[in-house]
Design a protein around this motif. Sequence first.
Motif, PDB file in Angstrom:
ATOM      1  N   ASP A 106      34.551  23.993  11.309  1.00 19.04           N
ATOM      2  CA  ASP A 106      33.475  23.007  11.315  1.00 19.04           C
ATOM      3  C   ASP A 106      33.777  21.812  12.221  1.00 19.04           C
ATOM      4  N   GLU A 107      34.991  21.743  12.782  1.00 20.27           N
ATOM      5  CA  GLU A 107      35.322  20.661  13.715  1.00 20.27           C
ATOM      6  C   GLU A 107      34.672  20.924  15.074  1.00 20.27           C
ATOM      7  N   HIS A 108      34.169  19.861  15.717  1.00 18.31           N
ATOM      8  CA  HIS A 108      33.497  19.988  17.011  1.00 18.31           C
ATOM      9  C   HIS A 108      34.057  18.957  17.995  1.00 18.31           C
ATOM     10  N   ALA A 215      22.750  11.286  19.476  1.00 18.95           N
ATOM     11  CA  ALA A 215      23.186  12.661  19.253  1.00 18.95           C
ATOM     12  C   ALA A 215      23.898  13.164  20.494  1.00 18.95           C
ATOM     13  N   GLN A 216      24.807  14.111  20.291  1.00 19.59           N
ATOM     14  CA  GLN A 216      25.575  14.669  21.404  1.00 19.59           C
ATOM     15  C   GLN A 216      25.597  16.181  21.322  1.00 19.59           C
ATOM     16  N   GLU A 217      25.744  16.790  22.494  1.00 25.42           N
ATOM     17  CA  GLU A 217      25.987  18.226  22.542  1.00 25.42           C
ATOM     18  C   GLU A 217      27.458  18.467  22.223  1.00 25.42           C
ATOM     19  N   LEU A 218      27.690  19.215  21.180  1.00 20.17           N
ATOM     20  CA  LEU A 218      29.052  19.505  20.744  1.00 20.17           C
ATOM     21  C   LEU A 218      29.261  21.019  20.680  1.00 20.17           C
ATOM     22  N   ASN A 233      42.270  27.138  19.510  1.00 15.69           N
ATOM     23  CA  ASN A 233      41.689  25.878  19.945  1.00 15.69           C
ATOM     24  C   ASN A 233      40.910  26.146  21.231  1.00 15.69           C
ATOM     25  N   VAL A 234      39.591  26.122  21.142  1.00 14.22           N
ATOM     26  CA  VAL A 234      38.739  26.453  22.277  1.00 14.22           C
ATOM     27  C   VAL A 234      38.943  25.463  23.420  1.00 14.22           C
ATOM     28  N   GLU A 235      39.220  24.219  23.072  1.00 15.64           N
ATOM     29  CA  GLU A 235      39.369  23.182  24.087  1.00 15.64           C
ATOM     30  C   GLU A 235      40.630  23.378  24.928  1.00 15.64           C
TER      31      GLU A 235
END
Length: 523
Positions: A106-108, A215-218, A233-235
Motif C-alpha cells: 500500500d506504500e506509494h 493530488a498526485q500521480e503515485l 522495491n519498484v523505485e
Amino acid sequence: MSVTIRSQLIKILLLGLFDVFAIQFAVALGSRISVFLGIGIGVFTIIINIVFLSDRLYPWRWIVPALAGMFLLVVYPIGYSLVVAFTNYGDGHLLTKEQVIAQKVDEHYQPPDAKTYSVTVYRNAANEFRYWLVDEDGDTFVHRPDQPGLVPIAPDDPAYAERNEQGVPTSLDGFIPFERAQILQSATTLQNLVIEAPPNEIRVTTISPLRGIQAQELTPRWQYDPAADTLTNVETGTVYRSERGNFVTGEGDTRQVLQPGFPAYIGFDNFLRVITDARIRDPFWRVFLWTVGFAGGSVFLTLALGLSFAMLLNSRDLPLKPVFRSILIIPYAVPGWLVVTTWRGLLNPAYGPVNLGLESLLNTQIDWFANPVLVKVAILFVNMYLGFPYMMLISLGALQSIPGDMYEAATIDGANGRQQFRWITLPMLLVALAPLLVASFAFNFNNFTVIELFNNGGPPMSAATVAGHSDILLSYTYRLAFSGARGTDYGFAAAIGVFIFFIVGPITYFNFRLTRQFEEAAA
C-alpha cells in the motif's frame, strides 16, 4: 407436562444458550488468537453437551467445567508461552506476515514524470461527489466515481462554460462546489479517493482549508511475488527475501532489513541467548541465588514471627486476646502495594522516620536503597511484615488441633517447654503446615510486587546489564523483556519463563517429597 419432561426441556434450552455463546466465543478466539484455542473450546463444548445430556455421566458434570477452566487458564497459557518462546514475537514483529505485505504494497511514491493536480470537490444533496482536476500544464479533467479514470475537458467545452475567476466551473453535473471551510468535514472520503491513471494512480496528498486539495500521480513502491516470497522495491529494483521474520536483502555489511517484521520460528535462539550472552548469563545466577534466598528467607521469617505470635495467642494466660489478635491481623487486611509503598517512605534516607530515628541513635545515615546488602535486608523485613499474619493464623489453627493430652503426658514424663516444642509442637505443625509452606515458597519465588514497588529491583549491578541487586528472576525477566534497548520482546520473555519453570519445578517437587516424608513420619 410432567416434571421430568419440563426439566429436560429446561436443560436443553440452557445447553442451547450455552452452545450459542460457546460457538461464538470459539470462532472469535480461533480467528483472532489461535485456531487451536478455538478447536479446544469447540471440543469442550461437545463434551459438556454429552455429559449433561447423559444421566450415566452425572458425576462428570462437576468435573468437566473445572477441566474446561483448567484448559483455558492453565494448559493453554503454558502451551502458548512455550510456542512463543521459539519465535521472535515482540516489538518490530507484532504484525502478521500478511499484514506486513499489505502495508508495504500500500506504500506509494511519485515517479519523476508524475503530475500534480489541484482538485475542486463538488457535492449534491445525496452526498455524492464529483471532482474537477487541473494539472501543472493547465489541462483540466473531470472524475466521476461511477466511471473509471479521468475525462479530459477542452478549454472551450460549452458544458462547462460558466466558470469563476480561477477557471473552475461554478457547478458540475448539477453538483455544488465545496467551500474551503467544508473540506475537513469530508477528509476521510477524500483520503480514500483513488483514481486510476495507468500505469499510475491519482491519490489526494494534501487537504487544507488554506491551500485547498492537492493530488498526485503515485505508483506502488513495492510488489510482492508469492511464488518467490519476495518484495521488490519498484523505485530502486532491490529485491528483499523473507528470512526469519523480516524481508532482507544483501549479506554482511550490505545487509538491509525492512521494518516492521513479522512473527517467525527462530528455533532455540532465545534460549541460546540466555546461555551465550554474557550480559544476561552472568547476572542470571546471582539473581537466581537471591531469588532462592528471598523465597526461603521470607518463608522462614514469616513462619518464625507468625508462629511466635500464634503461640502467644494460644496461651491461656494472655489477657485481651481478641484485641491483640485484631491488631496483629491488620497488616494482612491492608493491600500489599500500600504496605510496601508506606515502608518505602518510612525507610527513605532523607526524610523517613525510621532513618531519622536511627540517625539520631547511631549518628550515621543508612541508605536502604543504594546498599546491595541493606536493600535485601529491608525487602525481607517488609515481606516479613506482610506475611506474618497469614502464618500466625494458620499456625494458630494448627496449634489448637494438637491434643492437649500429648502435652500432659510429656509434662508427666518430665519434658520442659523447649522439649515439648521440639518433639511435639514442631513435628505436628510441620505435618499441617508443610503444604502451605511449599505454596508460600512458590508464591515468594515470583513475588514481583514487593521487589518492583520497593526499589524497582535496584540498585543496579552494573551499566552492562539491566539486572539490579534486589531483582528476583521474575523482575529480571520483566526488565530483560520489556525494559531493554530492544523494546518489548515476548518471545525472549517466554523463553526465560521456560527456564524459570524448569528451575521452580524440581524445587517444588522436592518440597512436596519432603512434605510427604513429614506426613509418613507423623503417621
